[in-house]
Design a protein around this motif. Sequence first.
Motif, PDB file in Angstrom:
ATOM      1  N   GLN A 249     -17.946  23.286 -64.000  1.00  0.00           N
ATOM      2  CA  GLN A 249     -17.412  24.371 -64.820  1.00  0.00           C
ATOM      3  C   GLN A 249     -16.822  23.800 -66.101  1.00  0.00           C
ATOM      4  N   MET A 250     -17.053  24.502 -67.201  1.00  0.00           N
ATOM      5  CA  MET A 250     -16.627  23.969 -68.487  1.00  0.00           C
ATOM      6  C   MET A 250     -16.026  25.073 -69.351  1.00  0.00           C
ATOM      7  N   TRP A 281     -21.423  34.127 -69.152  1.00  0.00           N
ATOM      8  CA  TRP A 281     -19.959  33.987 -69.087  1.00  0.00           C
ATOM      9  C   TRP A 281     -19.508  34.185 -67.644  1.00  0.00           C
ATOM     10  N   ASP A 282     -18.700  33.259 -67.125  1.00  0.00           N
ATOM     11  CA  ASP A 282     -18.299  33.338 -65.718  1.00  0.00           C
ATOM     12  C   ASP A 282     -17.022  34.135 -65.494  1.00  0.00           C
ATOM     13  N   THR A 305     -15.668  30.368 -71.319  1.00  0.00           N
ATOM     14  CA  THR A 305     -15.893  29.529 -70.131  1.00  0.00           C
ATOM     15  C   THR A 305     -17.258  29.850 -69.540  1.00  0.00           C
ATOM     16  N   ALA A 306     -17.778  28.903 -68.754  1.00  0.00           N
ATOM     17  CA  ALA A 306     -19.063  29.092 -68.081  1.00  0.00           C
ATOM     18  C   ALA A 306     -19.116  28.186 -66.870  1.00  0.00           C
ATOM     19  N   ASP A 308     -21.549  26.117 -65.951  1.00  0.00           N
ATOM     20  CA  ASP A 308     -22.168  24.809 -66.153  1.00  0.00           C
ATOM     21  C   ASP A 308     -22.433  24.618 -67.646  1.00  0.00           C
ATOM     22  N   PRO A 309     -22.783  23.398 -68.072  1.00  0.00           N
ATOM     23  CA  PRO A 309     -22.993  23.136 -69.501  1.00  0.00           C
ATOM     24  C   PRO A 309     -24.082  23.991 -70.137  1.00  0.00           C
ATOM     25  N   ASP A 310     -25.164  24.278 -69.420  1.00  0.00           N
ATOM     26  CA  ASP A 310     -26.238  25.085 -69.997  1.00  0.00           C
ATOM     27  C   ASP A 310     -25.756  26.497 -70.308  1.00  0.00           C
ATOM     28  N   ASP A 311     -25.066  27.099 -69.353  1.00  0.00           N
ATOM     29  CA  ASP A 311     -24.549  28.454 -69.590  1.00  0.00           C
ATOM     30  C   ASP A 311     -23.481  28.453 -70.679  1.00  0.00           C
ATOM     31  N   LEU A 312     -22.698  27.400 -70.756  1.00  0.00           N
ATOM     32  CA  LEU A 312     -21.677  27.320 -71.809  1.00  0.00           C
ATOM     33  C   LEU A 312     -22.325  27.289 -73.189  1.00  0.00           C
TER      34      LEU A 312
END
Length: 350
Positions: A249-250, A281-282, A305-306, A308-312
């Motif tokens: 998570q990032m 977005w998580d 926030t997301a 993982d890095p790809d979703d971020l």
Amino acid sequence: MNTVLRLLTVLGGSIVLTLTVGWLTDLLLRRADGRHPETPLWNRLRRCRVSLQVFLLAALLKGSYRQIDWQFVREHAGAVSQVLSLMLIGAGAWFVVHVTSAVVESSYARYATGTRDPSRVRRVRTQVTLIMRIVTAVVAVVAAAAMLLTFPDFRAIGTSVLASAGIIGIVAGVAAQSTLGNLFAGFQIAFGDMVRIGDTVVVDEEWGVVEEVTLTYLAVRTWDERRITMPVSYFTSRPFENWSRGGIQMTGAVFIHCDHATPFALMREKLKEILDACEEWDGRGWDLAVTDTTASTVTVRAIVTAKDPDDLWTTRCAVREQLVAWLAEKHPYALPRIATSPAAEASGDH
């Protein structure tokens, strides 16, 4: 006629016995796999059938070739024995590597199936990969040494080779210092849990995913499908970012330069609206604040926030694009502007 009969008996008997043993072994492994479907070991061991048959055939011929009453075999008995010995050693090494690979891969498959933590699975996968490379290298070296020892000339010089091994070892150690350093760095990475296959890392300002880890180098696949190959000693001697450590998570930031007259309250509401519609977005957190100001602009920072890095990355791009489009459509005055005014007229006095 007797010679031909002996040749066919030895060769045919060895081949038939080899095929029979291979078939029976495969039958037993298939039955074991059917009784224990939760264990992938038996199905993976079936891949060793060919190497087992080659090893068995070489062993049978090695033990029975002298029974062939053939002039060619009698005249070249030493060469035939040499070839069969080399074949036996090579097939044995091949069989050992296959069996070890089946055991290690089945153990990893069972662990990956029963573990929900992706980071642990990636760590074990990295260790398994390096263990198999080590085993393969060791078996290959031992097999090569055993093959060389079958030649009488190499056995004759064995004493002198051992006597000079100390000096050669020192010279080789100095010459291969870099290679040995990478080798030990590979062990440190595999069992020190520094970086794993599948980890998202930033090295030399390049963002990518660890794709391959060997004893000497590490390959990183960048976002644009390039492959960066780096010595493993880089990761033990220099700092690097590992975004997958401690969870994937990032939190990321989006910076936008605006005019001083920007409606920040409305911009904050728009950011929340954009995030609610963004699937990447998580929902863990968000924020918008003015972090800096200059004579002509202000700097607005949006926090997202997301998982993982790809979703971020996708979330940041969506926020940046939609916020700028919203400002251009609804509040064009909020975009950065360069204020100009006519120059003051010169006075009449010179």
